[in-house]
Every structure is written in C-alpha cells, then in structure tokens.
Design a protein around this motif. Structure first.
Motif, PDB file in Angstrom:
ATOM      1  N   ILE A 115       0.993  -1.211   0.096  1.00 28.17           N
ATOM      2  CA  ILE A 115       0.173   0.081  -0.006  1.00 28.17           C
ATOM      3  C   ILE A 115       0.815   1.265  -0.195  1.00 28.17           C
ATOM      4  O   ILE A 115       1.628   1.321   0.911  1.00 28.17           O
ATOM      5  CB  ILE A 115      -1.060   0.039   1.077  1.00 28.17           C
ATOM      6  N   VAL A 116       0.509   2.188  -1.138  1.00 25.68           N
ATOM      7  CA  VAL A 116       1.306   3.432  -1.221  1.00 25.68           C
ATOM      8  C   VAL A 116       0.524   4.537  -0.808  1.00 25.68           C
ATOM      9  O   VAL A 116      -0.590   4.449  -1.341  1.00 25.68           O
ATOM     10  CB  VAL A 116       1.981   3.529  -2.493  1.00 25.68           C
ATOM     11  N   PRO A 117       0.663   5.395   0.094  1.00 23.73           N
ATOM     12  CA  PRO A 117       2.104   5.525   0.716  1.00 23.73           C
ATOM     13  C   PRO A 117       2.456   4.632   1.962  1.00 23.73           C
ATOM     14  O   PRO A 117       1.473   4.097   2.415  1.00 23.73           O
ATOM     15  CB  PRO A 117       2.123   6.999   1.267  1.00 23.73           C
ATOM     16  N   PHE A 118       3.364   4.089   2.178  1.00 22.03           N
ATOM     17  CA  PHE A 118       4.670   4.606   1.733  1.00 22.03           C
ATOM     18  C   PHE A 118       5.256   3.979   0.577  1.00 22.03           C
ATOM     19  O   PHE A 118       5.268   2.593   0.322  1.00 22.03           O
ATOM     20  CB  PHE A 118       5.620   4.511   2.799  1.00 22.03           C
ATOM     21  N   THR A 119       5.921   4.502  -0.530  1.00 24.49           N
ATOM     22  CA  THR A 119       6.466   4.031  -1.569  1.00 24.49           C
ATOM     23  C   THR A 119       7.608   3.171  -1.393  1.00 24.49           C
ATOM     24  O   THR A 119       7.865   1.992  -1.686  1.00 24.49           O
ATOM     25  CB  THR A 119       7.076   5.364  -2.587  1.00 24.49           C
ATOM     26  N   SER A 120       8.122   3.326  -0.015  1.00 24.83           N
ATOM     27  CA  SER A 120       9.169   2.595   0.408  1.00 24.83           C
ATOM     28  C   SER A 120       8.761   1.156   0.916  1.00 24.83           C
ATOM     29  O   SER A 120       9.487   0.239   1.048  1.00 24.83           O
ATOM     30  CB  SER A 120      10.009   3.246   1.604  1.00 24.83           C
ATOM     31  N   SER A 121       7.358   0.996   1.170  1.00 22.42           N
ATOM     32  CA  SER A 121       6.870  -0.286   1.634  1.00 22.42           C
ATOM     33  C   SER A 121       7.237  -1.428   0.458  1.00 22.42           C
ATOM     34  O   SER A 121       7.023  -2.516   0.426  1.00 22.42           O
ATOM     35  CB  SER A 121       5.475  -0.218   1.755  1.00 22.42           C
ATOM     36  N   ILE A 122       7.144  -0.790  -0.798  1.00 18.39           N
ATOM     37  CA  ILE A 122       7.402  -1.621  -2.322  1.00 18.39           C
ATOM     38  C   ILE A 122       8.692  -2.440  -1.874  1.00 18.39           C
ATOM     39  O   ILE A 122       8.623  -3.483  -2.279  1.00 18.39           O
ATOM     40  CB  ILE A 122       7.298  -0.667  -3.402  1.00 18.39           C
ATOM     41  N   LEU A 123       9.643  -1.582  -1.504  1.00 19.57           N
ATOM     42  CA  LEU A 123      11.010  -2.276  -1.197  1.00 19.57           C
ATOM     43  C   LEU A 123      10.667  -3.691  -0.250  1.00 19.57           C
ATOM     44  O   LEU A 123      11.443  -4.742  -0.731  1.00 19.57           O
ATOM     45  CB  LEU A 123      11.897  -1.452  -0.531  1.00 19.57           C
ATOM     46  N   LEU A 124       9.943  -3.439   0.640  1.00 19.97           N
ATOM     47  CA  LEU A 124       9.738  -4.715   1.656  1.00 19.97           C
ATOM     48  C   LEU A 124       9.042  -5.862   0.786  1.00 19.97           C
ATOM     49  O   LEU A 124       9.330  -6.848   0.741  1.00 19.97           O
ATOM     50  CB  LEU A 124       8.930  -4.313   2.707  1.00 19.97           C
ATOM     51  N   GLY A 125       8.031  -5.269   0.035  1.00 17.31           N
ATOM     52  CA  GLY A 125       7.206  -6.311  -0.945  1.00 17.31           C
ATOM     53  C   GLY A 125       8.126  -6.790  -2.078  1.00 17.31           C
ATOM     54  O   GLY A 125       8.144  -8.319  -2.085  1.00 17.31           O
ATOM     55  N   TRP A 126       9.144  -6.086  -2.533  1.00 15.19           N
ATOM     56  CA  TRP A 126       9.944  -6.662  -3.276  1.00 15.19           C
ATOM     57  C   TRP A 126      10.885  -7.755  -2.848  1.00 15.19           C
ATOM     58  O   TRP A 126      11.212  -8.759  -3.457  1.00 15.19           O
ATOM     59  CB  TRP A 126      10.733  -5.527  -4.100  1.00 15.19           C
ATOM     60  N   LEU A 127      11.420  -7.395  -1.574  1.00 12.33           N
ATOM     61  CA  LEU A 127      12.256  -8.359  -0.934  1.00 12.33           C
ATOM     62  C   LEU A 127      11.604  -9.896  -0.894  1.00 12.33           C
ATOM     63  O   LEU A 127      12.092 -11.093  -0.923  1.00 12.33           O
ATOM     64  CB  LEU A 127      12.780  -7.928   0.244  1.00 12.33           C
ATOM     65  N   LEU A 128      10.182  -9.802  -0.428  1.00 11.43           N
ATOM     66  CA  LEU A 128       9.508 -11.045  -0.194  1.00 11.43           C
ATOM     67  C   LEU A 128       9.314 -11.670  -1.568  1.00 11.43           C
ATOM     68  O   LEU A 128       9.242 -12.909  -1.932  1.00 11.43           O
ATOM     69  CB  LEU A 128       8.053 -10.897   0.275  1.00 11.43           C
ATOM     70  N   LYS A 129       8.997 -11.118  -2.609  1.00 15.23           N
ATOM     71  CA  LYS A 129       8.842 -11.383  -4.076  1.00 15.23           C
ATOM     72  C   LYS A 129      10.322 -12.118  -4.346  1.00 15.23           C
ATOM     73  O   LYS A 129      10.250 -13.203  -5.020  1.00 15.23           O
ATOM     74  CB  LYS A 129       8.455 -10.266  -5.072  1.00 15.23           C
ATOM     75  N   LEU A 130      11.349 -11.510  -4.322  1.00 15.21           N
ATOM     76  CA  LEU A 130      12.649 -12.140  -4.714  1.00 15.21           C
ATOM     77  C   LEU A 130      12.865 -13.491  -3.757  1.00 15.21           C
ATOM     78  O   LEU A 130      13.398 -14.387  -4.328  1.00 15.21           O
ATOM     79  CB  LEU A 130      13.631 -11.216  -4.188  1.00 15.21           C
ATOM     80  N   ARG A 131      12.400 -13.578  -2.699  1.00 16.31           N
ATOM     81  CA  ARG A 131      12.891 -14.501  -1.760  1.00 16.31           C
ATOM     82  C   ARG A 131      11.881 -15.616  -2.252  1.00 16.31           C
ATOM     83  O   ARG A 131      12.278 -17.044  -2.088  1.00 16.31           O
ATOM     84  CB  ARG A 131      12.716 -14.312  -0.213  1.00 16.31           C
ATOM     85  N   TYR A 132      10.696 -15.484  -2.276  1.00 13.65           N
ATOM     86  CA  TYR A 132       9.334 -16.502  -2.168  1.00 13.65           C
ATOM     87  C   TYR A 132       8.753 -16.646  -3.724  1.00 13.65           C
ATOM     88  O   TYR A 132       7.889 -17.312  -3.906  1.00 13.65           O
ATOM     89  CB  TYR A 132       8.304 -16.222  -1.384  1.00 13.65           C
ATOM     90  N   ARG A 133       9.327 -15.737  -4.798  1.00  9.69           N
ATOM     91  CA  ARG A 133       8.911 -15.778  -6.032  1.00  9.69           C
ATOM     92  C   ARG A 133       7.127 -15.354  -5.894  1.00  9.69           C
ATOM     93  O   ARG A 133       6.445 -16.019  -6.666  1.00  9.69           O
ATOM     94  CB  ARG A 133       8.995 -17.257  -6.733  1.00  9.69           C
TER      95      ARG A 133
END
Length: 404
Positions: A115-133
């Motif tokens: 959910i944006v804001p915060f735009t930086s929450s996307i970083l957390l989501g992306w890390l989950l995406k990278l780890r778990y696909r």
C-alpha cells in the motif's frame, strides 16, 4: 488443501479507523473472510494525531497480534509530532528498515500487496517477491512524492533531490506484477510514470449498509437547530485552509449558521487557534468509525476545500462517506480532478474550481433557504455511491483480478 497466503505491507492499519488505515483493514479482513490466510506488516497506530496511541506506547518494538483472524506484525516506527518533510523521510525510513525483520516472520506469501504511501513499502514487498517468488501487487492510495511537491512540503529549489526520489519511485513501481490506484486521473498519472505496466482501477469503497440507515440519531456535536456546515477529516496541508477562513470571514454577518470542524492532523494547532476568532465555529477531535454515519448524516451540508493546484494526487477517502450520508456537499479543487468528474456525474452537490469565496457563500445561502434542493442533491449523492462504490462489489472484482 492449503490456504492461499497473502501478505499486505502498509504503514496504516487498525485501530486507525480513518483514511488509508480503514481501507487496508477492511481489505485484509474481507480477504480473510473469503478463505485467504492474511498477514499484515505495518507500523504502530499514530494517524492522524501524529503520535503513537497511548495503548500501544508500552508495547515491545516488534509486536505481533491477531485482529479479527488477521495476523498483524508491527514495528514501532519513529513518529514526529511536527511532521516536516525531512522528519517524514525519517518516519518513512524508520518504518521500512525496522520492518525488514518482520519479513522473516510471515508465512510464505503467494501474493504480496504493498500500500502506497509509503513508496518504500514496495521495497519490503519486492524483497518478499525475490525470496518466495510471490506475485507483487502495488496499490497506490496517494502519490506521496507528487503530493509533497504540489502542496509545497518539498520546495522546487531541491530539484536534484526531487529527480532522485522520482527515479526511486519509478524503479520500485517497475518491480510490480500489477499496479492499481484509486482514480482514473491517478491511473493516467501512473501510466505516464511507468510505461507498459499492468494496471488496474481499484477505487476506494464504502460499506454503504452502515451509512444508509435513516433512523440515525443526531450526533452530539450537531444537535443545534442552526444550518450546520461540517468538515470532517484530516486537518493537513492538502486542504485549502486559507480559502476555508476566507469563507468564514464571508459568513460572519450571516445568522442561523454553524460551522463544525471535526478532525486532527499536522495543521490542527494552527487551524484550531484561528477558529477561536469565530463564535459560530466549533472544533472537535475525530470520532470513532462507528460514530461516523451519525456524524455525517447530522450535518446539513458538507464542505471540502482542496488546493486547486493539486490534480489527482489523491482521491479523498472522506468523499464517499459525505455523499452516502444523503446530504449535499460543496467542494473546491482543480477542474481537471477526479472529484470534479464525480460531482458532475452524480449531481450530488457543488464543485468550484475558481476559488470564488462569493460563489461558495451564495451556494451555502441557497441550500440554507431551500430544503427541497438539499434533499434532492443528497439523494443523488447517495444513489451514486451505492451504485458505484459499494464494498462488496469492488472487493469481489479485486479478488477476481488478483486470482488472474
């Protein structure tokens, strides 16, 4: 058969019961009720008072709880009492980096919703995406950087910094599988920022069953026999308070009119101090969500004065409640905004884009003297919301899109 896991990342969540916190909570609980296993990575509740709630201050820095079957992982982020732009950046970074630990606590998600804001929450989501696909869905409630620039929180002489943060925003948005936002104008803005993205129109919604009850008692804040003008919501930089006080000046000689401001936020101290000059204006702090239908329906007319230089950086969440209350609204803002389109289509009130105080005051006097007009405009507004913004319809369609 195992349940589908969904992790939602966003700074605002229950017990925050207004604006983005309310929508994220309702979305999470609706998904949970439909058979998904939902977890939340969020902050400690602080909005709109800009201080951590007293019942959470003594909780541990990383805190887990279960609310209505949704598992909530919190980090106690830094919250500035005076949220200048630089302090907001620290607030953002505190939330983001503090919650990295919570990424290791959630069950492997099939879907991650940021959910944006915060735009930086996307970083957390992306890390989950990278780890778990996982599949990554970004939902934009507010283009926070654009809003900061447009509202003057970020001055134009910091052009290099503006260029940097907009580049970061674009980089993170490109990590998504799907990006949604809440208005057509914001969708156009999104498509200009990120070419060829898979986008989806996910408007805000309203639990219309709660707002359509006609036997609601008059709220304690609005029991007078005067013609009652209500503003309820965040007292922040996005509202045009200079225009608001210009309207109050124009109403000083009127009789039988009362203005009620119900809200809190970053500009509260300044606004409340200035309100004290007017004996026909009252201020109260925000009411709990369950009192909101009674509060809104007890007014005779709602007002929302937005800065006219801001176009579609945000679709005000308060708008749907105002319209569903069966009372007309007087709204100002940019003529090209989504809100202007809504009022044109609904015929549920008046929308002004020319910053004319006289036009607004004439409108108030017309509504005061014409109860039949008030009733008709209010009915138009309610019907429009029920047809286009009911919670079940919007979230069911969202689930269908998610499962694609």
């Amino acid at each position: 058969m195992s349940k589908t896991n969904i992790t939602i990342v966003g700074v605002n969540y229950y017990p925050e019961d207004s604006a983005i916190g309310l929508y994220t909570t309702q979305q999470a609980e609706y998904l949970q009720s439909k058979g998904y296993n939902v977890s939340i990575i969020t902050g400690f509740p602080y909005y709109p008072q800009w201080q951590i709630r007293s019942d959470y201050k003594d909780k541990t820095r990383w805190y887990k709880e279960v609310i209505n079957n949704v598992t909530v992982y919190r980090y106690k982020q830094y919250v500035p009492s005076n949220p200048t732009f630089s302090k907001r950046i620290i607030h953002l970074l505190s939330f983001t980096f503090g919650n990295i630990i919570n990424l290791f606590k959630v069950d492997k998600p099939n879907y991650v919703i940021c959910i944006v804001p915060f735009t930086s929450s996307i970083l957390l989501g992306w890390l989950l995406k990278l780890r778990y696909r996982s599949k990554l869905w970004i939902h934009i409630q507010d283009f926070e950087f654009d809003a900061a620039i447009d509202s003057g929180l970020l001055s134009s002489n910091k052009s290099f910094f503006i260029t940097c943060i907009l580049w970061v925003e674009k980089f993170l948005l490109k990590r998504a599988d799907t990006i949604s936002t809440i208005s057509n104008g914001m969708l156009n803005k999104l498509n200009n920022k990120v070419k060829n993205a898979n986008t989806y129109y996910l408007t805000n919604w309203l639990d219309t069953s709660k707002f359509r009850v006609k036997t609601i008692q008059k709220h304690d804040y609005l029991k007078s026999d005067n013609f009652k003008i209500l503003y309820s919501g965040n007292i922040g930089a996005k509202q045009d308070w200079d225009f608001f006080f210009a309207v109050l000046e124009g109403l000083k000689t009127s009789t039988g009119i009362e203005v009620i401001v119900v809200g809190e936020g970053a500009e509260k101290t300044k606004v409340v101090q200035k309100i004290q000059q007017y004996d026909f204006v009252k201020h109260f702090n925000l009411v709990p969500y369950e009192e909101l239908p009674s509060l809104l329906s007890s007014a005779d007319v709602h007002v929302l004065f937005q800065k006219s230089d801001v176009i579609d950086t945000v679709m005000p969440s308060k708008l749907l409640g105002m319209m569903a209350s069966s009372k007309p609204s007087i709204v100002t803002g940019n003529k090209a905004s989504e809100v202007a389109t809504v009022y044109q289509k609904s015929q549920g009130g008046y929308y002004f884009s020319d910053n004319s105080v006289d036009s607004v005051i004439d409108c108030i006097n017309e509504l005061k003297n014409n109860k039949e007009l008030c009733t008709q405009l209010g009915a138009n507004a309610e019907q429009f919301v029920v047809k286009n913004y009911s919670k079940e319809n919007i979230l069911d369609n969202f689930i269908l899109e998610l499962e694609k």
